[in-house]
Every structure is written in C-alpha cells, then in structure tokens.
Scaffold this active site. Structure first.
Site, PDB file in Angstrom:
ATOM      1  CE  LYS A  77      -3.726   2.083   2.775  1.00 20.73           C
ATOM      2  NZ  LYS A  77      -4.563   1.916   3.981  1.00 20.73           N
ATOM      3  CB  SER A 152      -8.015   3.525   3.179  1.00 18.58           C
ATOM      4  OG  SER A 152      -7.096   2.963   4.089  1.00 18.58           O
ATOM      5  CB  SER A 176      -7.966   0.509   5.960  1.00 23.01           C
ATOM      6  OG  SER A 176      -8.721   1.672   5.914  1.00 23.01           O
TER       7      SER A 176
HETATM    8  N1  GLN Z   1     -12.884   3.580   6.906  1.00 23.59           N
HETATM    9  C1  GLN Z   1     -12.161   4.004   8.053  1.00 23.59           C
HETATM   10  C2  GLN Z   1     -11.832   5.466   7.959  1.00 23.59           C
HETATM   11  O1  GLN Z   1     -12.175   6.033   6.983  1.00 23.59           O
HETATM   12  C3  GLN Z   1     -10.931   3.170   8.223  1.00 23.59           C
HETATM   13  C4  GLN Z   1      -9.705   3.737   7.636  1.00 23.59           C
HETATM   14  C5  GLN Z   1      -8.472   2.913   7.917  1.00 23.59           C
HETATM   15  O2  GLN Z   1      -8.515   1.872   8.556  1.00 23.59           O
HETATM   16  N2  GLN Z   1      -7.331   3.443   7.475  1.00 23.59           N
HETATM   17  O3  GLN Z   1     -11.268   6.029   8.823  1.00 23.59           O
END
Ligand code: GLN
Length: 495
Positions: A77, A152, A176
């Site tokens: 990532k 994400s 994420s």
């Molecule tokens: N969807 C969550 C957020 O927007 C998780 C994001 C993540 O784990 N980086 O914060």
C-alpha cells in the site's frame, strides 16, 4: 503458468523450477498489465522485480537457504516507505516525494527473500472505505467493476483478489484491511496494536494504525505476520514478544493449502481440533443496518460451529452505539496533528502562487494539496481538540475508549474468540456513498472496535451473497493472541 494457491504451493513449484521466481514475476507482470483498468497499482517496479527474481533463482541454484518469503511477490500500500521509491499516500500533497528510508516491514520482507512488485493505490492518507478518495483515481472491484473494492487499502486488496501478486500489505486504522478483504473475498488480518512496527508507515492516527496483511489463505497471512512482526528499536510501541512462536508451528497435512510439513508459520496440527469459546455481540447481529441475508448466513454458521462442539454465546454490548463516534473523534484529532507536517516547505507539493506571506503560503499549499475528505477530517479533528470543545468531545471519546478496553478485557476472560460481521453490506456500487460521509462512516461499525481496543482481527471470506458478491465474518481475539486467532481461522476456513 497456473496461479499459485498458496506460498507453500509456490515453494514446491520453485523446488522443481530453476527459474521459478522469474517465471512468477513474469506471470504477475502480465496479469498486472492485463488488469490495469482496476487501477490497483500506482507504480509497478517491473525491471527491479525481474532482476531480483533472477538473483533469487541464482541463489537457489547455488544452494543458499531459502528465506521464509523466498521469491514471494508482494505489493505495498502506498503508505509504506520503500527507500528511493515514490511514496504518495494517495495524496497530491506528497506528489514527487521519494522515501528516504525503508519501513521496518520492508526491511523484514526483503531479508526473507520477498520480491516487491509495486505500490498500491489507496484512499488519501488511508481515510476512507471505498478507495474513491485517492488523488490517483478510484480502484475497481475485480469481481464486479461497478462496485468499490472497499478501503482504504483497496488497491492492495484487489491486487491479491485479481491475482496480481501473492500477498500484499495494507494499513488498518479502523478496518482498512479487513473491510476491503471482505468486499473482495480474500483474507485480511489486522494484528493487535504493537505487533508490527509502524516505523516508515505514513501516520493517520498513531494510536490506532497497524500494518496488516492480505492473502488468499490463512497460512499465507500467518507467514507474512511471522516475518514482519516483532520488536523494533525505531518504534517503542511494539511488543517485545514474537507473534507466532516457532514451537507453536508445525506440520499440518490437509491444510487448506494442501500443505505438507515445513518450518514456516502456520497454525499447527494440534490446533486442529481445539474447541473454542465463541461470543458475538447481540447488538451487532441485530443491527438494523446489517443486510438480512448476511445476518442469516452468519447466525447459521455460528449454529454449525456450536453443533461441532464449540461454545457459542450471544452477549450484550451496551456500548455499541458509541463505537463509531468515539473512533471518528479520536482519529480525526490524531490526524489533524499528524498531518500538520505537510506544509509545503520541507517536502512534497507546494503552491505555485508567488509572493505569499508564510501563513497564506501554508494555507494555499494545504488547500490545493489535500483532497476533500482529508480536509474534512483535519477540520473536524482541529475542532474536537480546540480549547472550548476539548472536554466535550476529545476527553469524552477517550473515556469511551477506556471503557471499551475494560469491557473487552472482561469478555476475553470468558471467551477465546469474538465474532462480528466485517461490514454491514457487501461492496457498495461505485459513487453510492460519496455524497454522504456519515453513511460512509457508519459502515465502519464492525471494524473500528478492534482498533479502539488494540485487539487483533481478521476477515474470513466464507460466503457469497445472492447479489454475487463475497462476504465473510470477522473474528477477533484478545490482545497479543494472534496465534490463537489464526488457528481458529484456519480451522474455520476448512469446514
Ligand atoms: N474507513 C475508516 C476510515 O475512513 C478506516 C480507515 C483505515 O482503517 N485506514 O477512517
């Protein structure tokens, strides 16, 4: 060449093919090219990966002992520093920036023979649940191109889903890794807080962030964890104990990968018939936002586990409705502070406007460099930390977090495993949630709990919905109990 069903399977292939790593890299490079529409990769390190593959093939020929990830094709990532390679965090504000050191996880991957094939698209600064917040375009779900892959770490999930690499690393601050794994039908592990060094990971919310692993099988993910976890003098929040002790690892004939023996980290044989005490939150499964078909499938599976001799119990969890608000207060607060470093002076994007006074320069740079969602969170975080509202929001959310941790400790006195859905629905249609940030945040209801409490969680791809999309369950264990979580997962994936 056929695709590999697991690392173990790939290593058997390598034993028979002197140029096996080169063949594998060529295979994945072709797949990546053919699937460029998915937009899972921001950059592919084609020449480098091919050279490394040739060097590893050469090493095998000369009898050098193989590392645990020898020749394994890995994608990162784009929030993980890979020295001398571009690192954008999916943001325009870091465009043109090159990492000046390796993240600890990268050093560990390379030391065990991994081949890094490219960097994956993601939501900007890992903020999002659909991968639609990337400054470099959205990622598409390979199962259905009209749907999102989740976020994400959407690019990393699709990279494994669509067979563009063997395993990938993402980051999980509030789901994420687990949620995109769920949307894509693969395994996604978020280890407990303090299991893996965050050195070299672009920070979103430092007391929540953990690097996580995507794979096709539980043993692959376990092996990834074994390699990248462990103490690090560059990150004092990492625990000093090993995630998976060698003694707990053994031959496991008939594993889902068809594995037979070996020394790599895999949930061992003895774990195979263990009976678990499993709990689930009543409020979680009864939640009105949960897709009814998913509820039925998960409850049915819990019933089957009970019939197989495990204890399954529904427990009350009165704090359920406070989880998402606490998460969004605390993570935006931490983000507003972490992202203050992007000022256009030291690195990354800077505004083209000339003759600005310093404050105006910062404002212009940040307004132009950050995307909409990131700005929203910086504003929210700055607000909850401001003198007049600190106690009402930030302090209160910290209290909720403390209560959650205490409650969680009590639960794991009586149970080994906690089950929840990973997400309330299958993958959303592209664009559906973008105009409604609250709806998007509420979809994180099942994943943020593990980050608030620091426990490990994994998403297991067990089901297919009648709409054709995959979904799974999320299993969690007590803090630092990744081994038992993986053993449980391994067992459940084979039934
Ligand atoms: N969807 C969550 C957020 O927007 C998780 C994001 C993540 O784990 N980086 O914060």
């Amino acid at each position: 060449m056929e695709k590999f069903i697991s690392i173990e399977d790939y290593h058997r292939f390598l034993a028979l093919h002197a140029d096996g790593c080169s063949q594998a890299v060529a295979f994945y490079l072709t797949r990546i090219r053919e699937n460029s529409r998915l937009n899972a990769f921001l950059e592919v390190f084609a020449d480098e990966a091919s050279e490394r593959a040739a060097a590893l093939d050469e090493e095998r020929r000369s009898g050098v002992t193989m590392g645990k990830l020898h020749g394994v094709v890995v994608a990162l990532k784009d929030v993980i520093s890979y020295k001398d390679h571009t690192l954008t965090a999916g943001s325009k504000i870091l465009s043109g920036f090159k990492a000046i050191y390796h993240a600890t996880v990268v050093e560990k991957l390379l030391a065990e023979g991994a081949i890094i094939i490219g960097r994956n698209n993601c939501d900007e600064f890992a903020m999002g649940s659909t991968n639609e917040n990337s400054a470099y375009g959205k990622v598409l779900n390979a199962r259905d191109l009209t749907r999102v892959p989740g976020g994400s770490s959407g690019g990393s999930a699709v990279a494994v889903q669509a067979d563009l690499c063997m395993v990938s690393l993402g980051s999980d601050t509030g789901g994420s890794v687990r949620q995109p794994a769920d949307f894509c039908g693969i395994v996604g592990l978020k280890p407990g807080y303090g299991r893996i060094s965050r050195y070299g990971l672009v920070a979103y919310a430092s007391s929540f962030d953990q690097i996580g692993i995507f794979g096709r099988t539980v043993p692959d993910v376990a092996r990834g964890l074994e390699v990248i976890s462990g103490p690090d003098e560059c990150d004092s929040t990492v625990a000093r104990t090993a995630a998976i002790a060698d003694a707990a690892v053994g031959a496991n004939p008939g594993s889902e990968a068809g594995a037979a023996g070996g020394s790599a980290a895999r949930p061992g044989k003895d774990s195979h018939n263990r009976k678990y005490r499993i709990a689930y939150f009543k409020e979680g499964l009864a939640h009105p936002g949960l897709d009814p078909e998913m509820r039925v499938a998960i409850l049915d599976r819990l019933g089957r586990w009970e019939s197989a001799g495990h204890t399954v119990q529904a427990i009350d969890f009165k704090l359920f409705d406070y989880i998402v608000p606490a998460y969004y207060v605390l993570t935006t607060a931490e983000a507003s502070s972490n992202l203050a470093r992007f000022d256009g002076i030291r690195y990354g994007y800077r505004t083209g406007s000339k003759d600005l006074e310093l404050t105006e320069f910062y404002k212009r740079t940040r307004s132009e460099g950050f995307g909409r969602e990131v700005k929203r969170r910086i504003l929210l975080g700055t607000f909850v930390l401001s003198a007049g509202y600190y106690d009402a929001y930030f302090t209160k959310a910290q209290r909720v977090r403390k209560l959650l941790v205490e409650h969680t400790d009590l639960i794991f006195k009586d149970f080994d495993i906690l089950i929840l859905p990973t997400s309330p629905t299958t993958a959303f249609p592209v664009g559906e949630k973008m105009s409604d940030p609250i709806a998007m945040y509420l979809a994180d209801i099942y994943t943020v709990y593990a980050n608030l409490t620091g426990i490990p969680g994994i998403s297991l791809p067990l089901f297919t919905h009648t709409n054709g999309m995959p979904f799974g369950v999320q299993a969690m264990a007590s803090r630092f109990n990744e081994l038992s979580l993986l053993q449980f997962s391994h067992q459940m994936m084979q039934q």
